[in-house]
Design a protein around this motif. Structure first.
Motif, PDB file in Angstrom:
ATOM      1  N   GLU A 176      28.604  24.190  42.786  1.00 33.36           N
ATOM      2  CA  GLU A 176      28.725  25.638  42.921  1.00 33.36           C
ATOM      3  C   GLU A 176      29.789  25.923  43.981  1.00 33.36           C
ATOM      4  OE1 GLU A 176      28.548  29.474  42.273  1.00 33.36           O
ATOM      5  OE2 GLU A 176      27.156  28.146  41.212  1.00 33.36           O
ATOM      6  N   PRO A 177      30.988  26.358  43.574  1.00 32.68           N
ATOM      7  CA  PRO A 177      32.039  26.609  44.566  1.00 32.68           C
ATOM      8  C   PRO A 177      31.718  27.838  45.408  1.00 32.68           C
ATOM      9  CG  PRO A 177      32.759  27.335  42.416  1.00 32.68           C
ATOM     10  CD  PRO A 177      31.436  26.647  42.200  1.00 32.68           C
ATOM     11  N   ARG A 178      32.190  27.835  46.623  1.00 32.20           N
ATOM     12  CA  ARG A 178      32.031  29.004  47.482  1.00 32.20           C
ATOM     13  C   ARG A 178      32.878  30.156  46.950  1.00 32.20           C
ATOM     14  NH1 ARG A 178      34.014  27.026  53.094  1.00 32.20           N
ATOM     15  NH2 ARG A 178      33.496  29.173  53.687  1.00 32.20           N
ATOM     16  N   PRO A 179      32.408  31.379  47.070  1.00 31.11           N
ATOM     17  CA  PRO A 179      33.214  32.530  46.619  1.00 31.11           C
ATOM     18  C   PRO A 179      34.572  32.535  47.319  1.00 31.11           C
ATOM     19  CG  PRO A 179      30.967  33.214  47.101  1.00 31.11           C
ATOM     20  CD  PRO A 179      31.086  31.803  47.594  1.00 31.11           C
ATOM     21  N   GLY A 180      35.619  32.687  46.528  1.00 31.76           N
ATOM     22  CA  GLY A 180      36.958  32.752  47.086  1.00 31.76           C
ATOM     23  C   GLY A 180      37.607  31.416  47.367  1.00 31.76           C
ATOM     24  N   GLY A 226      28.893  30.415  52.033  1.00 31.87           N
ATOM     25  CA  GLY A 226      29.421  31.776  52.121  1.00 31.87           C
ATOM     26  C   GLY A 226      30.863  31.849  51.673  1.00 31.87           C
ATOM     27  N   PRO A 227      31.422  33.055  51.632  1.00 31.10           N
ATOM     28  CA  PRO A 227      32.803  33.250  51.171  1.00 31.10           C
ATOM     29  C   PRO A 227      33.808  32.454  52.000  1.00 31.10           C
ATOM     30  CG  PRO A 227      31.645  35.342  51.294  1.00 31.10           C
ATOM     31  CD  PRO A 227      30.757  34.345  51.956  1.00 31.10           C
ATOM     32  N   ALA A 228      34.782  31.879  51.315  1.00 33.89           N
ATOM     33  CA  ALA A 228      35.849  31.138  51.984  1.00 33.89           C
ATOM     34  C   ALA A 228      36.948  32.101  52.412  1.00 33.89           C
ATOM     35  CB  ALA A 228      36.422  30.072  51.058  1.00 33.89           C
ATOM     36  N   GLU A 229      37.546  31.853  53.555  1.00 34.53           N
ATOM     37  CA  GLU A 229      38.608  32.721  54.061  1.00 34.53           C
ATOM     38  C   GLU A 229      39.925  32.497  53.342  1.00 34.53           C
ATOM     39  OE1 GLU A 229      38.912  32.132  58.239  1.00 34.53           O
ATOM     40  OE2 GLU A 229      36.936  32.997  58.688  1.00 34.53           O
ATOM     41  N   ARG A 230      40.056  31.368  52.651  1.00 38.66           N
ATOM     42  CA  ARG A 230      41.290  31.065  51.922  1.00 38.66           C
ATOM     43  C   ARG A 230      40.941  30.163  50.741  1.00 38.66           C
ATOM     44  NH1 ARG A 230      42.858  25.831  53.302  1.00 38.66           N
ATOM     45  NH2 ARG A 230      41.705  24.944  55.066  1.00 38.66           N
ATOM     46  N   HIS A 231      41.891  30.019  49.841  1.00 36.92           N
ATOM     47  CA  HIS A 231      41.688  29.119  48.714  1.00 36.92           C
ATOM     48  C   HIS A 231      41.689  27.669  49.207  1.00 36.92           C
ATOM     49  CE1 HIS A 231      43.451  32.392  45.885  1.00 36.92           C
ATOM     50  NE2 HIS A 231      42.145  32.484  45.962  1.00 36.92           N
ATOM     51  N   LEU A 232      40.706  26.925  48.778  1.00 33.58           N
ATOM     52  CA  LEU A 232      40.573  25.534  49.185  1.00 33.58           C
ATOM     53  C   LEU A 232      40.852  24.565  48.042  1.00 33.58           C
ATOM     54  CD1 LEU A 232      37.282  26.021  51.241  1.00 33.58           C
ATOM     55  CD2 LEU A 232      39.600  25.758  52.156  1.00 33.58           C
ATOM     56  N   GLU A 238      54.996  41.987  46.110  1.00 36.07           N
ATOM     57  CA  GLU A 238      54.665  43.374  45.804  1.00 36.07           C
ATOM     58  C   GLU A 238      53.307  43.506  45.110  1.00 36.07           C
ATOM     59  OE1 GLU A 238      57.845  44.953  43.494  1.00 36.07           O
ATOM     60  OE2 GLU A 238      59.361  44.618  45.043  1.00 36.07           O
ATOM     61  N   LEU A 239      52.584  42.378  44.968  1.00 40.20           N
ATOM     62  CA  LEU A 239      51.303  42.396  44.269  1.00 40.20           C
ATOM     63  C   LEU A 239      50.141  42.225  45.238  1.00 40.20           C
ATOM     64  CD1 LEU A 239      52.211  40.083  41.241  1.00 40.20           C
ATOM     65  CD2 LEU A 239      52.309  42.587  41.358  1.00 40.20           C
ATOM     66  N   SER A 240      48.996  42.786  44.863  1.00 42.29           N
ATOM     67  CA  SER A 240      47.779  42.616  45.670  1.00 42.29           C
ATOM     68  C   SER A 240      46.748  41.746  44.960  1.00 42.29           C
ATOM     69  CB  SER A 240      47.152  43.988  45.965  1.00 42.29           C
ATOM     70  OG  SER A 240      46.764  44.640  44.764  1.00 42.29           O
ATOM     71  N   GLY A 241      46.967  41.449  43.680  1.00 37.77           N
ATOM     72  CA  GLY A 241      46.024  40.618  42.949  1.00 37.77           C
ATOM     73  C   GLY A 241      46.273  40.693  41.451  1.00 37.77           C
ATOM     74  N   VAL A 242      45.352  40.137  40.683  1.00 41.70           N
ATOM     75  CA  VAL A 242      45.448  40.166  39.226  1.00 41.70           C
ATOM     76  C   VAL A 242      44.089  40.553  38.648  1.00 41.70           C
ATOM     77  CG1 VAL A 242      47.252  38.403  39.137  1.00 41.70           C
ATOM     78  CG2 VAL A 242      44.859  37.720  38.981  1.00 41.70           C
ATOM     79  N   GLU A 243      44.130  41.102  37.453  1.00 35.98           N
ATOM     80  CA  GLU A 243      42.909  41.436  36.716  1.00 35.98           C
ATOM     81  C   GLU A 243      42.996  40.718  35.372  1.00 35.98           C
ATOM     82  OE1 GLU A 243      41.140  45.633  36.272  1.00 35.98           O
ATOM     83  OE2 GLU A 243      42.241  45.314  34.395  1.00 35.98           O
ATOM     84  N   TRP A 244      42.128  39.731  35.181  1.00 39.74           N
ATOM     85  CA  TRP A 244      42.114  38.961  33.927  1.00 39.74           C
ATOM     86  C   TRP A 244      40.862  39.311  33.156  1.00 39.74           C
ATOM     87  CZ3 TRP A 244      38.877  34.936  32.030  1.00 39.74           C
ATOM     88  CH2 TRP A 244      39.382  34.238  30.913  1.00 39.74           C
ATOM     89  N   VAL A 270      49.896  35.178  45.434  1.00 42.08           N
ATOM     90  CA  VAL A 270      49.732  36.472  46.112  1.00 42.08           C
ATOM     91  C   VAL A 270      49.000  36.287  47.432  1.00 42.08           C
ATOM     92  CG1 VAL A 270      48.567  38.705  45.975  1.00 42.08           C
ATOM     93  CG2 VAL A 270      49.818  37.836  43.998  1.00 42.08           C
ATOM     94  N   ARG A 271      47.929  35.493  47.413  1.00 47.11           N
ATOM     95  CA  ARG A 271      47.165  35.249  48.640  1.00 47.11           C
ATOM     96  C   ARG A 271      48.016  34.537  49.686  1.00 47.11           C
ATOM     97  NH1 ARG A 271      44.333  38.345  46.377  1.00 47.11           N
ATOM     98  NH2 ARG A 271      42.144  38.121  45.790  1.00 47.11           N
ATOM     99  N   ASP A 272      48.789  33.550  49.232  1.00 48.84           N
ATOM    100  CA  ASP A 272      49.654  32.813  50.164  1.00 48.84           C
ATOM    101  C   ASP A 272      50.711  33.730  50.760  1.00 48.84           C
ATOM    102  OD1 ASP A 272      48.256  30.507  49.676  1.00 48.84           O
ATOM    103  OD2 ASP A 272      49.724  29.673  48.270  1.00 48.84           O
ATOM    104  N   CYS A 273      51.251  34.604  49.926  1.00 52.81           N
ATOM    105  CA  CYS A 273      52.288  35.533  50.396  1.00 52.81           C
ATOM    106  C   CYS A 273      51.719  36.499  51.418  1.00 52.81           C
ATOM    107  CB  CYS A 273      52.872  36.292  49.213  1.00 52.81           C
ATOM    108  SG  CYS A 273      54.240  37.387  49.633  1.00 52.81           S
ATOM    109  N   ALA A 274      50.493  36.947  51.184  1.00 46.25           N
ATOM    110  CA  ALA A 274      49.864  37.892  52.108  1.00 46.25           C
ATOM    111  C   ALA A 274      49.572  37.245  53.449  1.00 46.25           C
ATOM    112  CB  ALA A 274      48.578  38.436  51.501  1.00 46.25           C
ATOM    113  N   ALA A 275      49.386  35.916  53.455  1.00 46.04           N
ATOM    114  CA  ALA A 275      49.055  35.209  54.690  1.00 46.04           C
ATOM    115  C   ALA A 275      50.284  34.908  55.538  1.00 46.04           C
ATOM    116  CB  ALA A 275      48.337  33.899  54.366  1.00 46.04           C
TER     117      ALA A 275
END
Length: 290
Positions: free
Chosen positions: A64-68, A114-120, A169-175, A230-235
Protein backbone atom coordinates in the motif's frame (compact mmCIF):
# COMPACT_ATOMS: atom_id res chain seq x y z
CA UNK A 1 16.85 -9.76 2.16
CA UNK A 2 17.95 -10.00 -1.48
CA UNK A 3 15.48 -12.80 -2.33
CA UNK A 4 13.12 -13.01 -5.30
CA UNK A 5 9.45 -13.96 -5.11
CA UNK A 6 7.89 -14.70 -8.52
CA UNK A 7 4.17 -14.42 -9.18
CA UNK A 8 1.98 -14.78 -12.26
CA UNK A 9 2.68 -11.37 -13.82
CA UNK A 10 5.65 -10.06 -11.87
CA UNK A 11 8.63 -10.92 -9.72
CA UNK A 12 9.56 -9.00 -6.58
CA UNK A 13 13.20 -8.69 -5.56
CA UNK A 14 13.57 -7.74 -1.90
CA UNK A 15 16.48 -5.42 -1.18
CA UNK A 16 17.61 -3.75 2.02
CA UNK A 17 15.76 -0.48 1.39
CA UNK A 18 13.41 -1.19 -1.51
CA UNK A 19 11.44 -3.71 -3.54
CA UNK A 20 12.35 -4.04 -7.21
CA UNK A 21 9.28 -5.10 -9.17
CA UNK A 22 9.91 -6.63 -12.60
CA UNK A 23 6.83 -7.22 -14.70
CA UNK A 24 6.67 -10.30 -16.90
CA UNK A 25 5.92 -9.96 -20.60
CA UNK A 26 3.22 -12.23 -21.94
CA UNK A 27 -0.17 -12.41 -23.59
CA UNK A 28 -2.02 -12.47 -20.26
CA UNK A 29 0.07 -9.81 -18.58
CA UNK A 30 -1.79 -6.46 -18.38
CA UNK A 31 -0.44 -4.03 -20.97
CA UNK A 32 0.14 -1.45 -18.24
CA UNK A 33 2.62 -3.79 -16.53
CA UNK A 34 4.44 -4.38 -19.80
CA UNK A 35 4.63 -0.64 -20.42
CA UNK A 36 6.10 -0.05 -16.95
CA UNK A 37 8.73 -2.76 -17.36
CA UNK A 38 10.12 -2.53 -13.84
CA UNK A 39 9.77 -0.22 -10.87
CA UNK A 40 11.87 0.28 -7.76
CA UNK A 41 9.71 1.03 -4.73
CA UNK A 42 11.65 2.45 -1.74
CA UNK A 43 10.37 1.14 1.58
CA UNK A 44 9.87 4.74 2.71
CA UNK A 45 7.17 4.96 0.02
CA UNK A 46 5.22 2.03 1.50
CA UNK A 47 2.67 2.48 4.25
CA UNK A 48 1.53 -1.11 4.79
CA UNK A 49 1.66 -4.68 3.46
CA UNK A 50 -1.24 -7.09 3.15
CA UNK A 51 -1.73 -10.74 2.21
CA UNK A 52 -5.25 -11.79 1.23
CA UNK A 53 -6.95 -14.73 -0.52
CA UNK A 54 -7.25 -14.26 -4.27
CA UNK A 55 -9.38 -15.88 -6.94
CA UNK A 56 -9.10 -19.48 -8.16
CA UNK A 57 -6.60 -20.83 -5.67
CA UNK A 58 -4.35 -17.80 -5.34
CA UNK A 59 -3.16 -15.39 -2.69
CA UNK A 60 -2.35 -11.71 -3.22
CA UNK A 61 0.61 -9.93 -1.64
CA UNK A 62 0.15 -6.18 -1.90
CA UNK A 63 2.04 -3.06 -0.98
CA UNK A 64 0.00 0.00 0.00
CA UNK A 65 1.90 3.10 -1.18
CA UNK A 66 1.74 6.26 0.88
CA UNK A 67 -0.49 8.98 -0.59
CA UNK A 68 1.54 11.18 -2.90
CA UNK A 69 4.55 8.83 -3.00
CA UNK A 70 3.92 7.48 -6.51
CA UNK A 71 2.96 9.81 -9.39
CA UNK A 72 1.39 6.90 -11.27
CA UNK A 73 -1.05 6.09 -8.49
CA UNK A 74 -1.66 9.78 -7.82
CA UNK A 75 -2.58 10.35 -11.45
CA UNK A 76 -4.77 7.22 -11.50
CA UNK A 77 -6.74 8.55 -8.50
CA UNK A 78 -8.26 5.15 -7.68
CA UNK A 79 -9.50 4.44 -11.22
CA UNK A 80 -7.33 1.39 -11.96
CA UNK A 81 -8.96 -2.01 -12.11
CA UNK A 82 -7.75 -4.43 -9.45
CA UNK A 83 -6.10 -6.61 -12.10
CA UNK A 84 -4.01 -3.62 -13.25
CA UNK A 85 -2.81 -2.59 -9.79
CA UNK A 86 1.01 -2.53 -10.12
CA UNK A 87 1.40 -3.12 -6.37
CA UNK A 88 -0.30 -6.55 -6.38
CA UNK A 89 1.65 -9.82 -6.64
CA UNK A 90 -0.62 -12.80 -7.35
CA UNK A 91 0.76 -16.16 -6.21
CA UNK A 92 -0.45 -19.79 -6.13
CA UNK A 93 -2.17 -20.58 -2.81
CA UNK A 94 0.48 -23.19 -1.96
CA UNK A 95 3.02 -20.37 -1.64
CA UNK A 96 1.01 -18.59 1.03
CA UNK A 97 3.42 -19.50 3.85
CA UNK A 98 6.37 -18.09 1.90
CA UNK A 99 4.40 -14.97 1.03
CA UNK A 100 3.49 -14.48 4.70
CA UNK A 101 7.17 -14.68 5.60
CA UNK A 102 8.07 -11.88 3.17
CA UNK A 103 5.07 -9.83 4.26
CA UNK A 104 6.26 -10.01 7.88
CA UNK A 105 9.81 -9.10 6.86
CA UNK A 106 8.59 -6.07 4.98
CA UNK A 107 6.30 -4.90 7.77
CA UNK A 108 9.21 -5.00 10.19
CA UNK A 109 11.13 -2.54 8.02
CA UNK A 110 8.40 0.02 7.46
CA UNK A 111 8.92 3.25 9.38
CA UNK A 112 6.93 5.88 7.45
CA UNK A 113 3.22 6.55 7.12
CA UNK A 114 0.85 9.28 5.99
CA UNK A 115 1.12 11.53 2.92
CA UNK A 116 4.57 11.85 1.37
CA UNK A 117 5.98 15.34 0.88
CA UNK A 118 7.42 14.39 -2.51
CA UNK A 119 7.32 11.60 -5.05
CA UNK A 120 9.44 8.68 -3.91
CA UNK A 121 8.79 6.29 -6.80
CA UNK A 122 10.19 7.30 -10.19
CA UNK A 123 7.75 8.26 -12.92
CA UNK A 124 7.95 6.81 -16.45
CA UNK A 125 10.65 8.59 -18.42
CA UNK A 126 10.03 11.05 -21.24
CA UNK A 127 9.75 11.31 -24.19
CA UNK A 128 6.25 9.87 -24.23
CA UNK A 129 3.36 10.12 -26.66
CA UNK A 130 -0.04 8.64 -27.42
CA UNK A 131 -2.95 9.14 -29.78
CA UNK A 132 -6.19 10.43 -28.35
CA UNK A 133 -9.43 10.58 -30.31
CA UNK A 134 -9.03 14.24 -31.21
CA UNK A 135 -5.28 14.72 -31.23
CA UNK A 136 -1.78 13.47 -30.60
CA UNK A 137 -0.20 14.19 -27.21
CA UNK A 138 3.56 14.36 -26.78
CA UNK A 139 5.75 15.10 -23.76
CA UNK A 140 9.48 15.78 -24.06
CA UNK A 141 10.17 16.26 -20.37
CA UNK A 142 9.76 20.03 -20.35
CA UNK A 143 6.50 20.68 -22.20
CA UNK A 144 3.31 18.97 -23.33
CA UNK A 145 2.09 19.43 -26.90
CA UNK A 146 -1.31 18.66 -28.40
CA UNK A 147 -1.60 18.40 -32.18
CA UNK A 148 -5.23 18.19 -33.28
CA UNK A 149 -6.63 15.66 -35.75
CA UNK A 150 -8.96 17.27 -38.27
CA UNK A 151 -11.13 14.12 -38.19
CA UNK A 152 -11.78 14.29 -34.43
CA UNK A 153 -11.03 17.70 -32.97
CA UNK A 154 -13.87 20.12 -32.29
CA UNK A 155 -14.08 23.48 -34.09
CA UNK A 156 -13.18 25.11 -30.76
CA UNK A 157 -9.84 23.30 -30.71
CA UNK A 158 -9.19 24.01 -34.36
CA UNK A 159 -9.79 27.69 -33.77
CA UNK A 160 -7.38 27.63 -30.84
CA UNK A 161 -4.75 25.80 -32.89
CA UNK A 162 -2.18 23.25 -31.76
CA UNK A 163 -1.15 23.75 -28.16
CA UNK A 164 2.10 23.62 -26.19
CA UNK A 165 2.23 23.87 -22.40
CA UNK A 166 5.55 24.26 -20.52
CA UNK A 167 5.40 22.29 -17.27
CA UNK A 168 6.31 25.51 -15.45
CA UNK A 169 2.84 26.83 -16.37
CA UNK A 170 0.98 23.75 -15.08
CA UNK A 171 -0.30 22.89 -11.60
CA UNK A 172 -1.23 19.27 -12.28
CA UNK A 173 -3.12 16.85 -14.52
CA UNK A 174 -6.59 15.33 -14.52
CA UNK A 175 -6.74 11.79 -15.92
CA UNK A 176 -10.09 10.15 -16.42
CA UNK A 177 -9.75 6.52 -17.47
CA UNK A 178 -10.58 5.67 -21.10
CA UNK A 179 -12.49 2.70 -19.71
CA UNK A 180 -15.23 4.97 -18.33
CA UNK A 181 -17.56 7.52 -19.91
CA UNK A 182 -15.95 10.77 -21.05
CA UNK A 183 -12.35 9.65 -20.53
CA UNK A 184 -9.77 12.37 -21.07
CA UNK A 185 -6.45 13.89 -20.07
CA UNK A 186 -6.73 17.52 -18.98
CA UNK A 187 -3.81 19.78 -18.10
CA UNK A 188 -4.42 22.08 -15.15
CA UNK A 189 -2.87 25.52 -15.59
CA UNK A 190 -1.45 27.72 -12.82
CA UNK A 191 -2.38 31.21 -13.88
CA UNK A 192 -5.78 31.32 -15.49
CA UNK A 193 -8.75 33.43 -14.57
CA UNK A 194 -11.23 31.75 -16.92
CA UNK A 195 -12.65 28.40 -15.76
CA UNK A 196 -11.92 25.39 -17.96
CA UNK A 197 -14.79 24.24 -20.20
CA UNK A 198 -16.84 21.48 -18.58
CA UNK A 199 -16.54 19.29 -21.66
CA UNK A 200 -13.04 18.08 -22.48
CA UNK A 201 -13.76 18.14 -26.21
CA UNK A 202 -14.16 21.93 -25.94
CA UNK A 203 -11.02 22.49 -23.86
CA UNK A 204 -7.74 23.13 -25.78
CA UNK A 205 -5.90 22.00 -22.65
CA UNK A 206 -7.40 18.50 -22.86
CA UNK A 207 -7.46 15.50 -25.20
CA UNK A 208 -10.37 13.07 -25.38
CA UNK A 209 -10.16 9.26 -25.16
CA UNK A 210 -12.53 6.56 -26.37
CA UNK A 211 -12.88 3.90 -29.08
CA UNK A 212 -9.39 2.53 -28.53
CA UNK A 213 -7.72 5.93 -28.23
CA UNK A 214 -5.67 6.89 -25.17
CA UNK A 215 -5.51 3.37 -23.65
CA UNK A 216 -4.55 3.07 -19.99
CA UNK A 217 -1.08 1.66 -20.68
CA UNK A 218 -0.24 4.73 -22.80
CA UNK A 219 -2.15 7.65 -21.32
CA UNK A 220 -1.64 6.88 -17.61
CA UNK A 221 2.20 6.67 -17.72
CA UNK A 222 2.06 9.88 -19.77
CA UNK A 223 -0.07 11.60 -17.12
CA UNK A 224 2.23 10.35 -14.35
CA UNK A 225 5.35 11.64 -16.11
CA UNK A 226 3.78 15.08 -16.61
CA UNK A 227 2.60 15.19 -12.99
CA UNK A 228 6.09 14.30 -11.72
CA UNK A 229 7.66 17.01 -13.91
CA UNK A 230 5.15 19.57 -12.62
CA UNK A 231 5.94 18.67 -9.01
CA UNK A 232 9.68 18.84 -9.67
CA UNK A 233 9.31 22.20 -11.38
CA UNK A 234 7.31 23.58 -8.47
CA UNK A 235 10.04 22.49 -6.05
CA UNK A 236 12.76 24.43 -7.95
CA UNK A 237 12.94 28.20 -7.24
CA UNK A 238 12.29 30.31 -10.30
CA UNK A 239 15.33 32.06 -11.83
CA UNK A 240 14.85 35.73 -12.60
CA UNK A 241 15.86 37.14 -16.00
CA UNK A 242 18.58 39.16 -14.24
CA UNK A 243 20.29 35.91 -13.30
CA UNK A 244 21.06 35.18 -16.94
CA UNK A 245 18.12 33.21 -18.27
CA UNK A 246 17.95 32.80 -22.01
CA UNK A 247 14.73 32.85 -23.98
CA UNK A 248 13.86 29.92 -26.20
CA UNK A 249 12.90 30.57 -29.80
CA UNK A 250 10.01 28.43 -30.98
CA UNK A 251 10.80 26.07 -33.84
CA UNK A 252 9.38 26.76 -37.27
CA UNK A 253 6.55 24.51 -38.45
CA UNK A 254 6.48 22.21 -41.46
CA UNK A 255 5.08 24.20 -44.45
CA UNK A 256 3.07 21.17 -45.59
CA UNK A 257 1.50 20.92 -42.16
CA UNK A 258 0.61 24.62 -42.19
CA UNK A 259 -0.93 24.29 -45.66
CA UNK A 260 -3.08 21.36 -44.51
CA UNK A 261 -4.31 23.32 -41.51
CA UNK A 262 -5.17 26.35 -43.62
CA UNK A 263 -7.08 24.06 -46.00
CA UNK A 264 -9.09 22.60 -43.12
CA UNK A 265 -9.66 26.07 -41.69
CA UNK A 266 -11.11 27.04 -45.06
CA UNK A 267 -13.49 24.05 -44.90
CA UNK A 268 -14.69 25.18 -41.48
CA UNK A 269 -15.15 28.70 -42.85
CA UNK A 270 -17.18 27.49 -45.81
CA UNK A 271 -19.32 25.36 -43.50
CA UNK A 272 -20.12 28.43 -41.42
CA UNK A 273 -18.34 27.16 -38.31
CA UNK A 274 -15.75 29.93 -38.45
CA UNK A 275 -16.52 33.62 -39.01
CA UNK A 276 -14.74 35.79 -41.57
CA UNK A 277 -12.80 37.53 -38.79
CA UNK A 278 -11.80 34.25 -37.16
CA UNK A 279 -10.72 32.81 -40.50
CA UNK A 280 -8.54 35.81 -41.36
CA UNK A 281 -7.01 35.98 -37.88
CA UNK A 282 -6.22 32.27 -37.62
CA UNK A 283 -4.87 32.12 -41.16
CA UNK A 284 -2.50 34.98 -40.35
CA UNK A 285 -1.33 33.16 -37.22
CA UNK A 286 -0.59 30.01 -39.20
CA UNK A 287 1.28 31.88 -41.92
CA UNK A 288 3.35 33.65 -39.25
CA UNK A 289 4.63 30.24 -38.11
CA UNK A 290 6.36 29.61 -41.45
Amino acid sequence: MGDVLAGFHAAWEFESDSVLIRYVRGIRTPKLFQALGERRVPLEAVESVSLTPGKRGTVVLRLEPRPGADPLMEAAAGQLKESCDPYRLVLPAERETLAEYYADELRAQLTESGPAERHLVAAPEAPLQFKAYDGKATFDGTSVAFRWFWTGASSTKWKAGDQRFPVSELSGVEWRSPEVFEGHLRLLRRDTTAPAPAQADQDPAAVVFGLGYGPVHESLPFAAAVLAAVRDCAAVPAISPAAGTVGVTSARRDPADIAERIRHLGELHQAGLVTDEEFSSKKAELLAEL
